[in-house]
Design an enzyme around this catalytic site. Structure first.
Site, PDB file in Angstrom:
ATOM      1  N   GLU A  75       1.065  -1.152   0.146  1.00  0.00           N
ATOM      2  CA  GLU A  75      -0.208   0.264  -0.710  1.00  0.00           C
ATOM      3  C   GLU A  75       0.876   0.964  -0.267  1.00  0.00           C
ATOM      4  OE1 GLU A  75      -3.761  -1.931   2.756  1.00  0.00           O
ATOM      5  OE2 GLU A  75      -1.862  -1.240   3.663  1.00  0.00           O
ATOM      6  N   ASP A  77       4.033   1.276  -1.125  1.00  0.00           N
ATOM      7  CA  ASP A  77       4.261   1.375  -2.727  1.00  0.00           C
ATOM      8  C   ASP A  77       3.512   1.705  -3.510  1.00  0.00           C
ATOM      9  OD1 ASP A  77       6.552   0.039  -1.791  1.00  0.00           O
ATOM     10  OD2 ASP A  77       6.667  -2.042  -2.668  1.00  0.00           O
ATOM     11  N   GLU A 160      25.143   7.157  27.327  1.00  0.00           N
ATOM     12  CA  GLU A 160      24.132   6.687  26.360  1.00  0.00           C
ATOM     13  C   GLU A 160      25.423   5.292  25.751  1.00  0.00           C
ATOM     14  OE1 GLU A 160      24.757  10.007  23.208  1.00  0.00           O
ATOM     15  OE2 GLU A 160      24.402  11.163  25.521  1.00  0.00           O
ATOM     16  N   ASP A 164      28.014   2.260  17.031  1.00  0.00           N
ATOM     17  CA  ASP A 164      28.819   1.525  16.365  1.00  0.00           C
ATOM     18  C   ASP A 164      29.391   1.976  15.068  1.00  0.00           C
ATOM     19  OD1 ASP A 164      31.781   0.637  15.965  1.00  0.00           O
ATOM     20  OD2 ASP A 164      31.480  -1.473  16.783  1.00  0.00           O
ATOM     21  N   CYS A 453      48.713 -32.797   2.526  1.00  0.00           N
ATOM     22  CA  CYS A 453      47.009 -32.549   2.014  1.00  0.00           C
ATOM     23  C   CYS A 453      45.967 -33.719   2.670  1.00  0.00           C
ATOM     24  CB  CYS A 453      47.303 -32.384   0.799  1.00  0.00           C
ATOM     25  SG  CYS A 453      45.241 -31.952   0.330  1.00  0.00           S
ATOM     26  N   CYS A 456      43.943 -34.856  -0.841  1.00  0.00           N
ATOM     27  CA  CYS A 456      44.995 -35.652  -1.820  1.00  0.00           C
ATOM     28  C   CYS A 456      45.886 -36.143  -1.139  1.00  0.00           C
ATOM     29  CB  CYS A 456      45.177 -35.268  -3.307  1.00  0.00           C
ATOM     30  SG  CYS A 456      46.167 -33.818  -2.885  1.00  0.00           S
ATOM     31  N   CYS A 471      49.211 -27.220  -0.715  1.00  0.00           N
ATOM     32  CA  CYS A 471      49.045 -28.385  -1.713  1.00  0.00           C
ATOM     33  C   CYS A 471      49.175 -28.053  -3.115  1.00  0.00           C
ATOM     34  CB  CYS A 471      47.901 -29.084  -1.368  1.00  0.00           C
ATOM     35  SG  CYS A 471      47.685 -30.535  -2.607  1.00  0.00           S
TER      36      CYS A 471
HETATM   37  S1  IVH Z   1      29.103  12.195  21.363  1.00  0.00           S
HETATM   38  C1  IVH Z   1      32.694  15.571  21.755  1.00  0.00           C
HETATM   39  N1  IVH Z   1      27.826  10.280  21.838  1.00  0.00           N
HETATM   40  O1  IVH Z   1      32.440   7.674  19.422  1.00  0.00           O
HETATM   41  C2  IVH Z   1      31.601  14.481  21.678  1.00  0.00           C
HETATM   42  N2  IVH Z   1      29.785  10.221  20.347  1.00  0.00           N
HETATM   43  O2  IVH Z   1      34.530   8.288  20.653  1.00  0.00           O
HETATM   44  C3  IVH Z   1      30.818  13.895  20.442  1.00  0.00           C
HETATM   45  N3  IVH Z   1      29.490   7.987  18.829  1.00  0.00           N
HETATM   46  O3  IVH Z   1      32.993  10.548  17.199  1.00  0.00           O
HETATM   47  C4  IVH Z   1      30.493  12.425  20.669  1.00  0.00           C
HETATM   48  N4  IVH Z   1      27.871   7.356  19.874  1.00  0.00           N
HETATM   49  O4  IVH Z   1      31.483   9.178  15.800  1.00  0.00           O
HETATM   50  C5  IVH Z   1      29.353  10.547  21.598  1.00  0.00           C
HETATM   51  N5  IVH Z   1      26.037   8.454  22.558  1.00  0.00           N
HETATM   52  C6  IVH Z   1      27.710   9.203  21.126  1.00  0.00           C
HETATM   53  C7  IVH Z   1      27.780   8.183  20.278  1.00  0.00           C
HETATM   54  C8  IVH Z   1      29.021   8.976  20.203  1.00  0.00           C
HETATM   55  C9  IVH Z   1      29.179   6.551  19.051  1.00  0.00           C
HETATM   56  C10 IVH Z   1      30.906   8.005  18.507  1.00  0.00           C
HETATM   57  C11 IVH Z   1      31.311   9.704  17.135  1.00  0.00           C
HETATM   58  C12 IVH Z   1      32.144   9.178  18.361  1.00  0.00           C
HETATM   59  C13 IVH Z   1      32.735   8.810  19.455  1.00  0.00           C
HETATM   60  C14 IVH Z   1      34.129   8.863  20.371  1.00  0.00           C
END
Ligand code: IVH
Length: 523
Positions: A75, A77, A160, A164, A453, A456, A471
């Site tokens: 839908e 789409d 927080e 990654d 190997c 063989c 091998c």
């Molecule tokens: S704050 C000056 N918050 O980790 C502060 N960075 O090791 C700016 N990253 O360059 C970074 N999660 O690429 C912040 N919740 C988060 C993050 C975060 C991942 C990365 C970011 C940063 C690097 C720092």
């Protein structure tokens, strides 16, 4: 191709009828919902376009932000396709931030460079110590420094997950996405605007009206595990090299030349910082809550802590619980909440004094090495493989790990029967990083590497400058022959339809193919 792009772009989503029904049920006003009929006026078309745009935006929010879609993918789409058709037929109604513009058709010509108005600094790291006392000393030191510098008892900090992914800075002018850049060297990054526009969770246009006319917001472009697994499964089926981890996949995708490809890769973006000197906020928490109202995706795991113990408890919790998060994390970022206090603390030469990244150790598990087997590749290269007592590691059961080559095995003095440490680093295949000597069986003997190997029986050779044994029996060693044929028929090579690995093996077992030329004599 057009069709293809379209369905890829729309990816996940929502039909006209169902949406209308859902809308009426929810008691929402039905703008100009009547389909444009023959004999439609220009105004009808414009209304219809406006309507479709606002509906698509609404369904994007429902789908991506609230995870409560009202309509099916098909839908969605249909709405998308209708808008796209109308926009094509009426170029005068084009708008750069229309939901259809999420997909770029034309490839980018390399990347322009963008200078960041505010440099994108890195932050200091604290590395998790295994078996370290609790709370972590370095963490306590960081917090105590804050308390001391500020001559107070508590300093509220935001905590927080450290996502990654790939750091990104996005500029908004008059509530619209202006451009987006990677971090680059911190001062100058790549202009990845076209690609970032395809990321559904990045708003092209902000909600509300209380945003600054011009501001920069920073965060992480990431690839959720679900997208990562799907892409790698597709790549494997196509005989393409796999992405080693979600971060590499996100980085590789962001640098893709064709934004249509980016659009279907399922990238996501979480924002964690507003940048600029005259933001209308006094603290981080408040600024991100506002950002969320404007349509940005903000971490649901963000909290405020008021002591080293609280921070430590948060870290301890997420060190385990992160396994259940749908995206990759490698630590916790701790930042002073109050902007005034941040200014007071200032920066060292390379990083803010008000933030630190606590990095988790790569996940490790201890298990028994049952036996070592040897794989013979298509080039004849021999790879020793560890057969392990199955163990749970980073969300998956590990049964095998690479041992690389004879030298590596000797270096670690790995012996069958040993308890070994298995780690999942950036690679797909887990590796053995050490032996727990305290648990070595008394009758253990050094491992003797094979000399012939395993397939063989031909004596192995070692070429100068090569870490692996080979091998040399290219013409008579089964896995080498089959490996070469499979390599030849792959999508990236000859892309022979209707011929897969299993068929090749079957043809070989029945004496029908001995090399790629034989494929062409098959009846
Ligand atoms: S704050 C000056 N918050 O980790 C502060 N960075 O090791 C700016 N990253 O360059 C970074 N999660 O690429 C912040 N919740 C988060 C993050 C975060 C991942 C990365 C970011 C940063 C690097 C720092």
């Amino acid at each position: 191709m057009e069709e293809d792009l379209f369905s890829l772009a729309a990816g996940k989503q929502p039909s006209q009828q169902a949406k209308n029904e859902a809308g009426s049920q929810a008691g929402e006003p039905q703008e100009s919902a009547a389909p444009v009929q023959p004999g439609k006026t220009e105004e009808d078309v414009r209304n219809r376009v406006d309507y479709l745009r606002s509906e698509l935006r609404r369904h994007n929010r429902l789908y991506y932000e609230q995870a409560e879609p009202e309509i099916s993918d098909a839908e969605y789409d249909a709405l998308f396709l209708e808008l796209e058709k109308l926009e094509k037929a009426h170029p005068e109604l084009a708008e750069p931030d229309s939901p259809t513009r999420r997909v770029g058709g034309a490839p980018l010509q390399g990347f322009n460079q963008i200078r960041h108005a505010v440099p994108m600094l890195s932050i200091d790291d604290i590395f998790e110590q295994r078996d370290a006392p609790v709370p972590d000393e370095e963490l306590v030191e960081f917090y105590n420094k804050l308390v001391k510098a500020l001559k107070t008892e508590t300093v509220p900090v935001s905590v927080e997950p450290k996502i990654d992914g790939v750091a990104l800075s996005i500029m908004y002018r008059d509530g619209r996405l202006a451009y987006a850049a990677t971090r680059g060297d911190g001062d100058v990054g790549d202009d990845v605007t076209a690609n970032v526009r395809t990321v559904r969770t990045v708003p092209l246009r902000l909600r509300g009206d209380d945003w600054p006319d011009y501001f920069e917001i920073r965060g992480e472009i990431l690839m959720p595990y679900a997208s990562f697994d799907k892409i790698n499964a597709e790549r494997e089926a196509a005989g393409e090299t796999l992405f080693a981890n979600p971060r590499n996949a996100a980085a590789g995708t962001l640098k893709q030349q064709a934004s249509a490809v980016v659009a279907r890769r399922g990238l996501d973006c979480t924002l964690y910082q507003l940048a600029g000197d005259d933001l209308p906020f006094t603290n981080h928490w408040e600024s991100l809550q506002k950002a969320r109202e404007w349509g940005f995706k903000i971490s649901d795991q963000m909290r405020i802590c008021r002591s080293a113990e609280e921070i430590d408890a948060y870290i301890a919790h997420w060190d385990e619980a992160r396994r259940e998060l749908p995206f990759p994390t490698d630590g916790v970022v701790i930042k002073v909440n109050d902007f005034g206090v941040r200014r007071q603390l200032g920066f060292t030469a390379k990083a803010p004094k008000w933030a630190v990244a606590y990095k988790f150790k790569a996940e490790q598990a201890l298990t028994r090495l049952d036996s070592v087997s040897f794989q013979v590749g298509r080039t004849g290269a021999i790879t020793p493989v560890a057969n392990l007592e199955p163990v749970l590691l980073a969300g998956t059961t590990v049964r095998r790990a690479t041992l690389h080559n004879a030298e590596q095995m000797a270096l670690l003095d790995i012996r069958p029967g040993d308890m070994v440490y298995v780690e999942k680093g950036g690679e797909i295949i887990p590796k053995i990083t050490g032996v727990e000597l305290s648990q070595r069986p008394a009758d253990s003997r050094p491992f003797e590497y094979i000399t012939v190997c395993p397939e063989c029986g031909t004596p192995l050779v070692k070429y100068e400058g090569e870490a692996k044994h080979y091998c040399p029996n290219q013409g008579g060693c089964r896995p080498q022959i089959i490996g070469r044929i499979i390599h030849f028929i792959r999508r990236k090579a000859m892309d022979i339809e209707g011929l897969g690995e299993e068929t090749v093996e079957l043809l070989y077992e029945n004496g029908l193919v001995r090399d790629v030329a034989d494929l062409y004599d098959l009846q």
